[in-house]
Design an enzyme around this catalytic site. Structure first.
Site, PDB file in Angstrom:
ATOM      1  N   TYR A 178      67.077 -41.649 -78.525  1.00 31.19           N
ATOM      2  CA  TYR A 178      68.321 -42.183 -78.285  1.00 31.19           C
ATOM      3  C   TYR A 178      68.007 -43.524 -77.982  1.00 31.19           C
ATOM      4  CZ  TYR A 178      72.297 -43.965 -75.508  1.00 31.19           C
ATOM      5  OH  TYR A 178      73.458 -44.407 -75.062  1.00 31.19           O
ATOM      6  N   LYS A 214      69.567 -46.704 -80.207  1.00 30.68           N
ATOM      7  CA  LYS A 214      70.153 -47.854 -79.778  1.00 30.68           C
ATOM      8  C   LYS A 214      69.417 -49.291 -80.001  1.00 30.68           C
ATOM      9  CE  LYS A 214      74.248 -46.174 -78.593  1.00 30.68           C
ATOM     10  NZ  LYS A 214      75.440 -46.456 -79.042  1.00 30.68           N
TER      11      LYS A 214
END
Length: 232
Positions: free
Chosen positions: A128, A132
């Site tokens: 994750y 990002k």
């Protein structure tokens, strides 16, 4: 602002996208709230906000001034699935709507939602965080590349806010202030609509530098226990 149109992805009740939709609407803009499941945006009907299933209706959009790439996931997915949603979907949205933004004479703007975890290491969230971080990096590059076309590119870097994002399976629980989502959304919109908006907008419950929270992170993630077992 009535002649400005903003499209927001990843909108669902209780999320940041929903709060941004309401905030832009209250600021006087025409809002197009989008999601794959239109039923998740039923609450926006009370505000008179237009909703659509973007996958099916993108070609119907003929005018656009602000694109908000908010769609994303933080729960347990494969690396490919997370990168497809958190990174590649935003890249694709820019490709699809760039022609409309280039036609805009009303301060065309792209906003990519990232996270403070793109710059702070947290265990068990490496995929994750890196998805990002990739979006944060391409946002900075796109800012230079699109400047000659008078298109502003803003990174919305959020920490913890009160939303349903943490309700997803596999996402750890955190304590956040109740009903705090709309105030940050309004301040984000206020910054975006400035004549010279900041390149990066930081919002949410901020985190301390890593050196101050390393021990706490190890304790919460049980990495300290794992380390002990490995050394035994």
């Amino acid at each position: 602002m009535a002649d400005k149109t903003v499209l927001i992805t990843g909108v669902s009740e209780g999320g940041i996208g929903s709060a941004l939709s309401v905030a832009f609407h209250e600021a006087g803009l025409k809002v197009i709230a989008t999601a794959r499941n239109i039923n998740k945006m039923a609450n926006l009907a009370d505000f008179g906000i237009e909703t659509m299933a973007l996958d099916a209706d993108a070609s119907k959009i003929k005018k656009l001034d602000i694109l908000v790439n908010n769609a994303g996931a933080g729960y347990s997915h494969t690396a490919k699935e997370l990168f497809d949603l958190n990174f590649w979907s935003a890249v694709r949205m820019i490709q699809v709507f760039l022609p409309l933004l280039m036609k805009s004479e009303n301060s065309p703007t792209i906003i990519n939602q990232t996270t403070v975890l793109s710059v702070i290491a947290i265990p068990w969230q490496s995929t994750y965080n890196s998805s990002k971080a990739a979006l944060a990096s391409i946002t900075s590059s796109r800012r230079y590349e699109l400047a000659p076309f008078n298109i502003k590119v803003i990174e919305l870097k959020t920490a913890l806010v009160a939303s349903k994002f943490l309700d997803k399976p596999g996402v750890s629980e955190s304590i956040v202030p109740e009903n705090s989502i709309y105030a940050p959304a309004k301040s984000v919109v206020g910054n975006v609509l400035k004549k010279n908006p900041p390149n990066v907008i930081w919002r949410g419950e901020t985190m301390l530098p890593e050196r101050f929270v390393k021990d706490a992170i190890n304790k919460v993630s049980h990495l300290n226990e794992i380390e002990k077992l490995i050394k035994e």
